[in-house]
Design an enzyme around this catalytic site. Structure first.
Site, PDB file in Angstrom:
ATOM      1  N   TRP A 135       0.594  -1.410  -0.123  1.00  0.00           N
ATOM      2  CA  TRP A 135       0.093   0.143  -0.012  1.00  0.00           C
ATOM      3  C   TRP A 135       1.415   1.031   0.009  1.00  0.00           C
ATOM      4  CZ3 TRP A 135      -0.728  -2.970   4.357  1.00  0.00           C
ATOM      5  CH2 TRP A 135      -1.593  -4.356   4.051  1.00  0.00           C
ATOM      6  N   HIS A 136       2.237   0.507  -0.655  1.00  0.00           N
ATOM      7  CA  HIS A 136       2.782   2.291  -0.707  1.00  0.00           C
ATOM      8  C   HIS A 136       2.648   2.627  -2.332  1.00  0.00           C
ATOM      9  CE1 HIS A 136       5.235   0.576   2.835  1.00  0.00           C
ATOM     10  NE2 HIS A 136       4.483   1.468   3.459  1.00  0.00           N
ATOM     11  N   GLN A 137       1.795   3.142  -2.920  1.00  0.00           N
ATOM     12  CA  GLN A 137       1.545   3.539  -4.249  1.00  0.00           C
ATOM     13  C   GLN A 137       1.958   5.013  -4.996  1.00  0.00           C
ATOM     14  OE1 GLN A 137      -1.598   2.193  -1.935  1.00  0.00           O
ATOM     15  NE2 GLN A 137      -2.419   0.998  -3.291  1.00  0.00           N
ATOM     16  N   SER A 138       2.994   5.259  -5.154  1.00  0.00           N
ATOM     17  CA  SER A 138       3.349   6.567  -5.524  1.00  0.00           C
ATOM     18  C   SER A 138       4.044   6.804  -6.938  1.00  0.00           C
ATOM     19  CB  SER A 138       4.799   6.248  -4.669  1.00  0.00           C
ATOM     20  OG  SER A 138       4.556   5.691  -3.765  1.00  0.00           O
TER      21      SER A 138
END
Length: 528
Positions: free
Chosen positions: A464-467
């Site tokens: 859950w570290h969409q960037s």
């Protein structure tokens, strides 16, 4: 927070919402780890009116406030519940892409780890942006100013008295043993995670969290809530930003869906998009800012051709997880997060590309097939992925879903890195130091080679570290400049994880707070 403040906040915000204005000085879209920071810093000036918009609802629920319940938010109404497109590299799996839809955004539903990023991340940001204000030395001073570090003093790296309380995990004997096992393999251990350890090759240390006395400390609660009794800060929940209002190339406000109606609200100074790496590019594209051919395909009138909008998608992914049955029962009070390790999947690398989380699970919390035993987990995560994905609109309307082509393990180097990380976990667990604590390996078992690769493809997960989908830089695919201004558009900035040119090494909440602080500094310098 005192009951007196809570009652003042409730009364004040009810009044401000009832008297919603048609124009504010600043409109901040998104109350997550960057947006909350920007709104707070601007609202510190009583002469400035600030509107903070959040598509989700209240964070005043046990699943948010009680740290141990964090997983119950995934898939709930506090989650956007995005789903990535089927991925051939994951044997056709369609991976859930959870993202916070609640006051506090991701900081209200995440696992609360505080990881600043590696020195080379920030120096890379500075080189891409052409601005030394983004380099590690500059950013370290921001971290020291905002932190309230509760561990052993480290005056060179850590700060006290700031709004961001950070707590180091108290290691159980098995956590200390993991550090010792790493040390026996030539991996250094450090006094804290966010100091010297993230300036070199990596190492092992106690995990650090945004938790106090078992309670979550979201960025919203630390920055915004104490200011919500002020007349110049309006926080509007269940308000979904649908489009930017543009007068030629100038952003004049936002269009929102609120209370079953479409509202248009003006911004006297600037609009800041802080909606995260999926919704920020979505709103840009729906407003006519993006790749010309993509917008033409959907009949969206072009305002500014920026081909990088929605490109360069990056995310951390993990093998969930390596599990060992423990020899002895685990204390119910044991911290779920224990030691944390940053190291290299390949000795030729200069900086870490692997992050390993160590956790302990009492039997009631562990999924099948190991539900009947107390266990130790190691979650190997790739934090410098080579794979790149992209986002794509499916239609011109705000309710049309967005396609997420995450492309996890699209680059063969990422598959090689995760299998190397699994081997590193096994090597530590097989050491004489951890041997007294562990009875047997449960997963992935004895698998190696292509069999292990298939298990990885079938079980690897986002963390859950969409960037990186609206990156800062100076090349044709960049979306914002070093001041976070959107190229070709006036009075519009972006402050969230989408502006990262490359995903940071480790959990992204802390870097997003710095992005918010930098944005606020620049807005104040220009307008206040």
């Amino acid at each position: 927070m005192s009951e007196d403040l809570t009652s003042r906040v409730r009364a004040n915000q009810e009044k401000l919402r009832a008297e919603l204005k048609s124009r504010y000085d600043f409109i901040i879209c998104g109350s997550g780890s960057s947006g909350s920071v920007v709104a707070r810093r601007l609202a510190e000036n009583p002469d400035v009116s600030v509107l903070l918009l959040e598509a989700g609802g209240s964070d005043d629920t046990p699943s948010v406030t009680e740290a141990a319940q964090w997983r119950t938010n995934l898939g709930s109404e506090r989650d956007w519940n995005f789903q990535a497109q089927p991925n051939a590299y994951l044997n056709g799996r369609s991976m859930p892409m959870n993202m916070g839809k609640v006051l506090g955004g991701g900081s209200s539903i995440n696992a609360m780890y505080w990881v600043r990023g590696h020195k080379t991340d920030w120096d890379f940001f500075a080189s891409e942006a052409g601005d030394i204000a983004w380099n590690y030395a500059s950013v370290k001073s921001i971290y020291r100013r905002i932190e309230d570090w509760s561990g052993e003093p480290d005056t060179e790296h850590r700060g006290t008295g700031g709004p961001v309380f950070v707590w180091p995990a108290h290691l159980q004997p098995i956590g200390s043993a993991m550090c010792a096992s790493a040390r026996s393999m030539g991996i250094p251990t450090f006094e804290n995670l966010n100091g010297r350890m993230m300036e070199g090759e990596g190492g092992c240390s106690a995990s650090e969290f945004r938790i106090r006395d078992g309670r979550r400390l979201s960025i919203f609660r630390s920055y915004i809530f104490p200011y919500m009794d002020r007349s110049n800060l309006t926080v509007l929940t269940h308000a979904t930003v649908t489009r930017l209002l543009l007068e030629g190339k100038r952003t004049s406000g936002v269009e929102i869906a609120y209370n079953g109606k479409v509202h248009r609200i003006g911004a006297g100074s600037e609009v800041v998009l802080a909606l995260g790496a999926i919704n920020t590019p979505k709103v840009l594209m729906q407003s006519g800012i993006g790749d010309q051919s993509e917008l033409q395909r959907l009949g969206i009138p072009l305002v500014q051709h920026l081909p990088g909008v929605g490109q360069n998608f990056q995310d951390h992914f993990a093998f969930v997880s390596c599990v060992w049955e423990c020899q002895q029962p685990i204390e119910e009070s044991a911290n779920v997060g224990q030691a944390i390790l940053f190291w290299k999947s390949d000795p030729s690398l200069e900086t870490p590309d692997v992050q390993i989380f160590q956790g302990l699970n009492v039997r009631s919390e562990v999924a099948e097939p190991q539900a009947s035993v107390d266990s130790m987990t190691m979650v190997p995560t790739i934090v410098r992925p080579r794979s790149r994905g992209h986002l794509r609109l499916t239609g011109p309307n705000p309710l049309d879903p967005i396609e997420i082509h995450a492309n996890i393990i699209g680059d063969p180097a990422d598959l090689k890195a995760v299998t190397s990380a699994i081997k590193l976990c096994r090597d530590m667990a097989d050491s004489d130091i951890l041997h007294p604590f562990l009875k047997r390996e449960i997963t992935p078992g004895s698998l190696k080679g292509s069999a292990l690769e298939q298990v990885v493809r079938n079980s690897v997960s986002t963390i859950w570290h969409q960037s990186c989908t609206a990156k800062m830089g100076r090349d044709p695919m960049s979306v914002v400049d070093s001041h976070l201004k959107v190229y070709g558009i006036d009075s519009l900035r972006i402050a969230d994880g989408s502006i990262m040119p490359r995903i940071s090494t480790g959990n992204t909440m802390a870097p997003c707070v710095v992005i918010g602080e930098r944005c606020a500094e620049m807005l104040k310098a220009e307008h206040l």
